[in-house]
Design a protein around this motif. Structure first.
Motif, mmCIF file in Angstrom:
data_model
loop_
_atom_site.group_PDB
_atom_site.id
_atom_site.type_symbol
_atom_site.label_atom_id
_atom_site.label_comp_id
_atom_site.label_asym_id
_atom_site.label_seq_id
_atom_site.Cartn_x
_atom_site.Cartn_y
_atom_site.Cartn_z
ATOM 1 N N GLY A 79 -12.314 0.154 20.118
ATOM 2 C CA GLY A 79 -11.075 -0.607 20.217
ATOM 3 C C GLY A 79 -10.406 -0.887 18.879
ATOM 4 O O GLY A 79 -9.432 -1.629 18.828
ATOM 5 N N TYR A 80 -10.935 -0.284 17.804
ATOM 6 C CA TYR A 80 -10.351 -0.492 16.470
ATOM 7 C C TYR A 80 -10.128 0.854 15.782
ATOM 8 O O TYR A 80 -10.789 1.836 16.078
ATOM 9 C CB TYR A 80 -11.263 -1.356 15.598
ATOM 10 C CG TYR A 80 -11.318 -2.778 16.081
ATOM 11 C CD1 TYR A 80 -10.343 -3.689 15.701
ATOM 12 C CD2 TYR A 80 -12.313 -3.190 16.952
ATOM 13 C CE1 TYR A 80 -10.378 -4.992 16.170
ATOM 14 C CE2 TYR A 80 -12.366 -4.491 17.422
ATOM 15 C CZ TYR A 80 -11.382 -5.383 17.029
ATOM 16 O OH TYR A 80 -11.406 -6.663 17.503
ATOM 17 N N HIS A 81 -9.195 0.833 14.843
ATOM 18 C CA HIS A 81 -8.942 2.010 14.008
ATOM 19 C C HIS A 81 -9.833 1.935 12.773
ATOM 20 O O HIS A 81 -9.999 0.869 12.185
ATOM 21 C CB HIS A 81 -7.485 2.052 13.536
ATOM 22 C CG HIS A 81 -6.487 2.271 14.625
ATOM 23 N ND1 HIS A 81 -6.406 3.437 15.345
ATOM 24 C CD2 HIS A 81 -5.517 1.462 15.110
ATOM 25 C CE1 HIS A 81 -5.425 3.337 16.219
ATOM 26 N NE2 HIS A 81 -4.875 2.141 16.109
ATOM 27 N N ALA A 82 -10.395 3.078 12.373
ATOM 28 C CA ALA A 82 -11.144 3.147 11.126
ATOM 29 C C ALA A 82 -10.161 3.127 9.952
ATOM 30 O O ALA A 82 -10.345 2.394 8.989
ATOM 31 C CB ALA A 82 -11.998 4.407 11.077
ATOM 32 N N HIS A 83 -9.133 3.920 10.033
ATOM 33 C CA HIS A 83 -8.066 3.989 9.030
ATOM 34 C C HIS A 83 -6.771 4.281 9.753
ATOM 35 O O HIS A 83 -6.747 5.083 10.687
ATOM 36 C CB HIS A 83 -8.324 5.102 8.008
ATOM 37 C CG HIS A 83 -9.557 4.902 7.200
ATOM 38 N ND1 HIS A 83 -9.630 3.984 6.173
ATOM 39 C CD2 HIS A 83 -10.765 5.484 7.258
ATOM 40 C CE1 HIS A 83 -10.838 4.020 5.646
ATOM 41 N NE2 HIS A 83 -11.557 4.933 6.291
ATOM 42 N N LEU A 84 -5.700 3.641 9.308
ATOM 43 C CA LEU A 84 -4.380 3.946 9.842
ATOM 44 C C LEU A 84 -3.759 5.053 9.003
ATOM 45 O O LEU A 84 -3.869 5.045 7.772
ATOM 46 C CB LEU A 84 -3.473 2.709 9.807
ATOM 47 C CG LEU A 84 -3.853 1.567 10.734
ATOM 48 C CD1 LEU A 84 -2.923 0.381 10.504
ATOM 49 C CD2 LEU A 84 -3.802 2.007 12.184
ATOM 50 N N THR A 85 -3.112 5.985 9.659
ATOM 51 C CA THR A 85 -2.432 7.053 8.936
ATOM 52 C C THR A 85 -1.092 6.515 8.427
ATOM 53 O O THR A 85 -0.513 5.608 9.038
ATOM 54 C CB THR A 85 -2.203 8.285 9.827
ATOM 55 O OG1 THR A 85 -1.487 7.874 10.988
ATOM 56 C CG2 THR A 85 -3.503 8.929 10.239
ATOM 57 N N PRO A 86 -0.602 7.026 7.306
ATOM 58 C CA PRO A 86 0.706 6.582 6.821
ATOM 59 C C PRO A 86 1.770 6.777 7.910
ATOM 60 O O PRO A 86 1.761 7.772 8.637
ATOM 61 C CB PRO A 86 0.975 7.482 5.614
ATOM 62 C CG PRO A 86 -0.391 7.843 5.133
ATOM 63 C CD PRO A 86 -1.222 7.984 6.390
ATOM 64 N N LEU A 87 2.659 5.819 8.013
ATOM 65 C CA LEU A 87 3.679 5.818 9.051
ATOM 66 C C LEU A 87 5.026 6.130 8.417
ATOM 67 O O LEU A 87 5.459 5.456 7.479
ATOM 68 C CB LEU A 87 3.713 4.442 9.721
ATOM 69 C CG LEU A 87 4.667 4.251 10.872
ATOM 70 C CD1 LEU A 87 4.323 5.191 12.024
ATOM 71 C CD2 LEU A 87 4.609 2.812 11.355
ATOM 72 N N ARG A 88 5.672 7.155 8.923
ATOM 73 C CA ARG A 88 6.982 7.573 8.407
ATOM 74 C C ARG A 88 8.059 7.028 9.338
ATOM 75 O O ARG A 88 8.091 7.361 10.523
ATOM 76 C CB ARG A 88 7.052 9.096 8.346
ATOM 77 C CG ARG A 88 8.287 9.615 7.688
ATOM 78 C CD ARG A 88 8.255 11.148 7.671
ATOM 79 N NE ARG A 88 9.555 11.674 7.409
ATOM 80 C CZ ARG A 88 10.488 11.889 8.316
ATOM 81 N NH1 ARG A 88 10.255 11.626 9.573
ATOM 82 N NH2 ARG A 88 11.659 12.372 7.993
ATOM 83 N N LEU A 89 8.930 6.183 8.801
ATOM 84 C CA LEU A 89 10.024 5.600 9.573
ATOM 85 C C LEU A 89 11.323 6.294 9.172
ATOM 86 O O LEU A 89 11.805 6.123 8.040
ATOM 87 C CB LEU A 89 10.124 4.098 9.310
ATOM 88 C CG LEU A 89 8.885 3.291 9.703
ATOM 89 C CD1 LEU A 89 8.931 1.904 9.095
ATOM 90 C CD2 LEU A 89 8.756 3.224 11.203
ATOM 91 N N PRO A 90 11.896 7.099 10.060
ATOM 92 C CA PRO A 90 13.129 7.822 9.711
ATOM 93 C C PRO A 90 14.323 6.875 9.676
ATOM 94 O O PRO A 90 14.368 5.892 10.404
ATOM 95 C CB PRO A 90 13.263 8.842 10.839
ATOM 96 C CG PRO A 90 12.571 8.216 11.994
ATOM 97 C CD PRO A 90 11.454 7.381 11.418
ATOM 98 N N LEU A 91 15.276 7.179 8.813
ATOM 99 C CA LEU A 91 16.485 6.376 8.758
ATOM 100 C C LEU A 91 17.694 7.270 8.574
ATOM 101 O O LEU A 91 17.591 8.379 8.070
ATOM 102 C CB LEU A 91 16.401 5.312 7.664
ATOM 103 C CG LEU A 91 16.307 5.768 6.219
ATOM 104 C CD1 LEU A 91 17.678 5.744 5.557
ATOM 105 C CD2 LEU A 91 15.392 4.851 5.462
#
Length: 158
Positions: A79-91
């Motif tokens: 139920g948990y993430h080991a590592h979050l991947t970088p999140l790309r937010l388009p604009l």
């Protein structure tokens, strides 16, 4: 059977000229310039719930865009993430926006648990970001990181 000869490849100068014409047509035609803000999560002492509605929102003078962070499952903690991947937010920046620096912000709502303390909470972290709109329509921004210190100091309300 004979095939028709291929036309010669355009010269580098001709390719640059074609690129400038395409950019000018896009700007004059009202097409928005595009860019993105990338948020990384170099967390060491926190786990992020994979079942909770985690959300990262980029608010600019022109728009608001949201996405849910994703990552690898934790090998020992279901139920948990080991590592979050970088999140790309388009604009998108509207055509005709003057070149300059524009203030924006990233707001991350993360359901986290401190590994050592065993305490879990919903934390809201708000980080400023500066968008640099160039005269040629490119949008530059500095990369952002949500760290352990941000989570420790984040608001306890969603």
């Amino acid at each position: 059977m004979r095939t028709a000869p291929r036309p010669p490849a355009p010269s580098p100068a001709r390719r640059r000229w074609a690129w400038r014409l395409t950019l000018a047509a896009c700007l004059l035609g009202g097409v928005a310039a595009a860019g993105s803000v990338t948020v990384s999560f170099p967390l060491r002492g926190y786990l992020i719930s994979s079942d909770a509605p985690n959300r990262v929102t980029l608010t600019t003078p022109w728009q608001e865009v949201s996405a849910a962070p994703q990552g690898r499952p934790h090998p020992l903690r279901r139920g948990y993430h080991a590592h979050l991947t970088p999140l790309r937010l388009p604009l998108r920046v509207p055509a005709g926006t003057p070149a300059g620096r524009y203030a924006a912000q990233v707001r991350a709502l993360l359901f986290s648990c401190a590994e050592g303390a065993g305490t879990c909470s919903a934390r809201t972290v708000t980080l400023p970001v500066t968008l640099d709109v160039r005269a040629d329509g490119r949008v530059l921004s500095a990369p952002l990181s949500v760290t352990d210190a941000h989570l420790r100091g984040g608001d306890l309300r969603p």
